[in-house]
Design an enzyme around this catalytic site. Structure first.
Site, PDB file in Angstrom:
ATOM      1  N   ASP A  61      -6.260  87.793   8.593  1.00 36.30           N
ATOM      2  CA  ASP A  61      -5.359  87.824   9.791  1.00 36.30           C
ATOM      3  C   ASP A  61      -4.414  86.296   9.515  1.00 36.30           C
ATOM      4  O   ASP A  61      -5.585  85.243   9.439  1.00 36.30           O
ATOM      5  CB  ASP A  61      -6.019  87.564  10.848  1.00 36.30           C
ATOM      6  CG  ASP A  61      -5.143  88.068  12.178  1.00 36.30           C
ATOM      7  OD1 ASP A  61      -4.163  88.306  12.493  1.00 36.30           O
ATOM      8  OD2 ASP A  61      -5.922  86.646  12.585  1.00 36.30           O
ATOM      9  N   THR A  94       1.267  87.869  13.502  1.00 34.30           N
ATOM     10  CA  THR A  94       0.704  86.912  13.284  1.00 34.30           C
ATOM     11  C   THR A  94       1.976  86.074  11.910  1.00 34.30           C
ATOM     12  O   THR A  94       2.109  85.088  12.257  1.00 34.30           O
ATOM     13  CB  THR A  94      -0.408  86.354  13.384  1.00 34.30           C
ATOM     14  OG1 THR A  94      -1.074  87.460  12.610  1.00 34.30           O
ATOM     15  CG2 THR A  94      -0.859  86.680  14.868  1.00 34.30           C
ATOM     16  N   THR A  95       1.372  86.759  10.780  1.00 29.29           N
ATOM     17  CA  THR A  95       1.568  86.846   9.253  1.00 29.29           C
ATOM     18  C   THR A  95       3.471  86.538   9.162  1.00 29.29           C
ATOM     19  O   THR A  95       3.498  85.634   9.156  1.00 29.29           O
ATOM     20  CB  THR A  95       1.249  87.373   8.348  1.00 29.29           C
ATOM     21  OG1 THR A  95      -0.682  87.056   8.687  1.00 29.29           O
ATOM     22  CG2 THR A  95       1.301  86.866   6.740  1.00 29.29           C
ATOM     23  N   ASP A 390      -6.184  93.694  16.380  1.00 25.31           N
ATOM     24  CA  ASP A 390      -5.015  93.700  16.442  1.00 25.31           C
ATOM     25  C   ASP A 390      -4.950  95.149  16.980  1.00 25.31           C
ATOM     26  O   ASP A 390      -3.483  95.393  17.707  1.00 25.31           O
ATOM     27  CB  ASP A 390      -4.434  93.179  14.855  1.00 25.31           C
ATOM     28  CG  ASP A 390      -4.539  92.117  14.810  1.00 25.31           C
ATOM     29  OD1 ASP A 390      -4.985  90.845  15.282  1.00 25.31           O
ATOM     30  OD2 ASP A 390      -4.456  91.961  13.437  1.00 25.31           O
TER      31      ASP A 390
END
Length: 545
Positions: A61, A94-95, A390
Site C-alpha cells: 500500500d 495512493t501509489t 481500501d
C-alpha cells in the site's frame, strides 16, 4: 562594500538555488515515486519495512510504505503528502498518485533542460489537469448503487494485489455488506460514515474465518463470573457514569472512635452503592455497558440480580453501541427512563482465540457494524486490514458518487490521446507542457505491464491502437497479458479515485517546480535537529552588489 559578500544567514545554514535547487528537489521526488512504483497493480511486489525498534511491516500500500519510510528530504515529503491526501480522500490510488507526480516532474526536468521556464510548465500542467478532469468525467458511467454484483467487483478490484488474494471474494462481500449497512441519507444524498464500521483483529484461525457481525464486538468481558454469559432479547443500558462511590471534591477527614461507628460507616457506604445499583436494576435493563469503573460491591449486587455488566468500554464503542441498539447514553442515574434502553436480540460472551469478547447482535437498526478479522500471524492480519480498508473506502465513495470508470490503465491511455489533441489547439510553450503531461499519464499502464513481466512498449502500443479505434474502456489484463474491455471484465474504479490522482499529483508537481531556492537553517552548529538537505551546497554567503 565593493564585491564583499555580506553574510545574512547564520553559520551552519545551507542554501541551494536556481537549477541546482530544482534538480535536487525533482531528484528527491522521483526517488520516492520510484520506491513505490514496483508495488502498483495486481502483480505489484511487496515492501518489507523495518523500523528503529525492529518491528516489521510487509505491505504494498503506497500510503503505508511512504508513511513508514521516515523520509527527511523536504521535497520528497511533498510526494508523501500527496499519497496521504489520496488515502484520506478516497482510500485507494495512493501509489498511482505518487507515481504520476514523480513522472510529471521527470517530464518537467526535460522541458527545463530545453530552457522552458518552470512557470510556463506549471501553467501548462494546470491547463492539462483541468482538461483531464473534464475528460475523465466524460468517460465515467452512472451506476445503480443497489447493484450488489457490481459493488462486489469494485471491492474485489481494490483488494486485488494487496496480499489477500486467497479470500478476495469473502472480503469483497464483507466490505459491501458492511458499507451498505451504515449508509445514511441526508437531503436526498447518500453518505457513508467509515467510523461506524468497527474492525477487530484477532490472531488465530484462517483468513476465511473472518466475518461481519451485524452489531458490535466489544473487546471486553463480564465484570463478574456469576453474571450470565448470554442474554436473549437484551434491554441495553449505556452509562457514562461509574457505578461506584464518588470521591469528595475537597479533602475530608472522618473521625471514628468506636467499632460501632466504623460498622455504621461501612453500612452507609453499602447502602449508597445499593441505592445506585437499585436504580440500574429498576430501569429494566438486562445488559449494562459502563464507560468507567464498577465497584466490587456493585458487581456483587448486579450479579445477584442476574444482569450482565461490562466496564471500561471505550467512548467510541459506546457511541457505536448507541447507534446500533438505539440506547441513549446516560450520565445521571436519576434520569434513567424505560425509553432510554436499547435492544439487541442477543448479547453473548464468546471466546475468540482464547480471549473473551462481547458480541451484540440482532439489533433493530444496526447502523454500526463490526468486522472480525482472523489470520495466522500479525503480519497477515495487518495486510488483510490494509486491503479491507481500501475496499471499504472505495465502496463508500461509489455509493456516494454513483460514478465509475474502467480500470487497468484504460482512462490514462484515453486521457493521454485526448490531451495530445488538446495540446495542438494551444499556442505558445504551454503546448509542450500539455504534451509532456499526456506522456506522463502513460506511466500507469507502462508500470502495470512492467510489474506483470510484460513488455511495456508493446502493451502501450496495443492499448493506444484499441483506443484509437474507439474502444474507450480498453485496458490491460495483467493476468492474460493482453488488452481487453475492462467493463466486460468488471474491472472498475470510482471516478473520484482518478480525479483525486490527477489533482493531487498536479498540485504537488507544480509546487515543487516553482521552488528555485532552498534555504535550510539550523539551530546552531552541530545541534540536533539540523536538517540534512541531501547533497546541497553549503553556500551561505549572499553576494550583494
Amino acid at each position: 562594500m565593493s564585491g564583499q559578500p555580506i553574510f545574512i544567514l547564520k553559520d551552519g545554514s545551507k542554501r541551494t538555488r536556481g537549477r541546482d535547487a530544482q534538480g535536487n528537489n525533482i531528484m528527491a521526488a522521483k526517488a520516492v515515486a520510484e520506491a513505490v512504483r514496483t508495488t502498483l497493480g495486481p502483480k505489484g511486489m511487496d515492501k518489507m519495512l523495518v523500523d528503529s525498534m525492529g518491528d516489521v511491516t510487509i505491505t504494498n500500500d503506497g500510503a503505508t510504505i511512504l508513511k513508514e519510510m521516515d523520509i527527511e528530504h523536504p521535497a520528497a515529503k511533498m510526494i508523501v503528502e500527496v499519497s496521504k491526501t489520496q488515502d484520506e480522500e478516497v482510500g485507494d490510488g495512493t501509489t498511482s498518485a505518487a507515481v504520476v507526480a514523480g513522472e510529471l516532474l521527470k517530464k518537467a526536468e526535460d522541458l527545463i533542460d530545453m530552457d522552458i521556464h518552470p512557470t510556463v510548465i506549471a501553467s501548462g500542467y494546470r491547463l492539462a489537469a483541468a482538461k483531464a478532469v473534464e475528460l475523465v468525467q466524460g468517460l465515467a458511467k452512472d451506476i445503480d448503487e443497489n447493484d450488489v454484483d457490481l459493488l462486489n467487483s469494485i471491492a474485489a478490484t481494490a483488494i486485488t494485489g494487496k496480499g489477500a488474494e486467497s479470500a478476495k471474494a469473502l472480503l469483497a462481500k464483507i466490505s459491501v455488506e458492511a458499507v451498505t449497512s451504515v449508509v445514511d441519507e441526508t437531503n436526498g444524498k447518500k453518505q457513508v460514515d467509515r467510523e461506524q464500521i468497527n474492525v477487530v483483529k484477532k490472531v488465530g484461525g484462517r483468513i476465511e474465518d473472518s466475518e461481519l457481525i451485524k452489531g458490535m464486538i466489544i473487546d471486553k468481558e463480564r465484570v463478574h463470573s456469576n453474571m450470565p454469559e448470554m442474554v436473549k432479547d437484551a434491554k441495553i443500558l449505556l452509562l457514562n457514569e461509574a457505578i461506584e462511590l464518588k470521591d469528595t471534591e475537597i479533602d475530608a477527614e472522618i473521625s471514628i472512635t468506636s467499632p460501632d461507628q466504623l460498622q455504621l460507616f461501612l453500612d452507609q457506604e453499602e447502602a449508597m452503592i445499593k441505592a445506585t445499583v437499585d436504580k440500574v436494576i429498576n430501569s429494566g435493563a438486562s445488559v449494562v455497558f459502563v464507560q468507567k469503573g464498577v465497584d466490587d460491591m456493585a458487581q456483587h449486587f448486579l450479579a445477584k440480580a442476574g444482569l450482565m455488566v461490562v466496564r471500561r468500554v471505550k467512548k467510541s464503542d459506546m457511541e457505536k453501541l448507541s447507534r446500533a441498539t438505539g440506547a441513549a447514553l446516560i450520565s445521571n442515574f436519576d434520569e434513567i427512563a424505560a425509553d432510554d434502553l436499547g435492544y439487541a436480540a442477543l448479547v453473548e460472551e464468546k471466546k475468540v482465540s482464547g480471549d473473551a469478547m462481547i458480541f451484540v447482535t440482532g439489533c433493530e437498526n444496526p447502523k454500526s457494524v463490526s468486522i472480525l478479522l482472523r489470520g495466522g500471524t500479525d503480519h497477515v492480519i495487518d495486510s488483510i486490514e490494509s486491503a479491507l480498508e481500501d475496499s471499504l473506502r472505495v465502496v463508500g465513495v461509489v455509493i456516494e458518487d454513483k460514478k465509475l470508470v474502467a480500470g487497468g490503465g484504460s482512462p490514462e491511455v484515453e486521457l493521454s490521446l485526448r490531451l495530445n489533441e488538446y495540446a495542438a489547439t494551444l499556442e505558445g510553450r504551454e503546448q509542450l507542457a500539455v504534451r509532456a503531461y499526456a506522456e506522463a499519464l502513460e506511466i500507469i499502464p507502462k508500470t502495470l505491464a512492467e510489474n506483470a513481466g510484460l513488455d511495456p512498449i508493446d502493451m502501450l502500443m496495443d492499448l493506444r491502437s484499441s483506443h484509437e479505434k474507439g474502444l474507450k474502456t480498453a485496458g490491460l489484463d495483467v493476468f492474460k497479458g493482453e488488452v481487453v474491455d475492462m467493463w466486460k471484465e468488471f474491472v472498475v474504479e470510482p471516478l473520484r479515485v482518478k480525479t483525486q490522482v490527477i489533482n493531487a499529483a498536479t498540485e504537488s508537481a507544480v509546487m515543487i517546480l516553482r521552488i528555485d531556492d532552498v534555504i535550510a537553517t539550523t539551530k546552531s552548529q552541530g545541534a540536533p535537529g539540523g536538517m540534512d538537505m541531501g547533497g546541497m551546497d553549503p553556500g551561505m554567503g549572499m553576494d550583494m552588489p
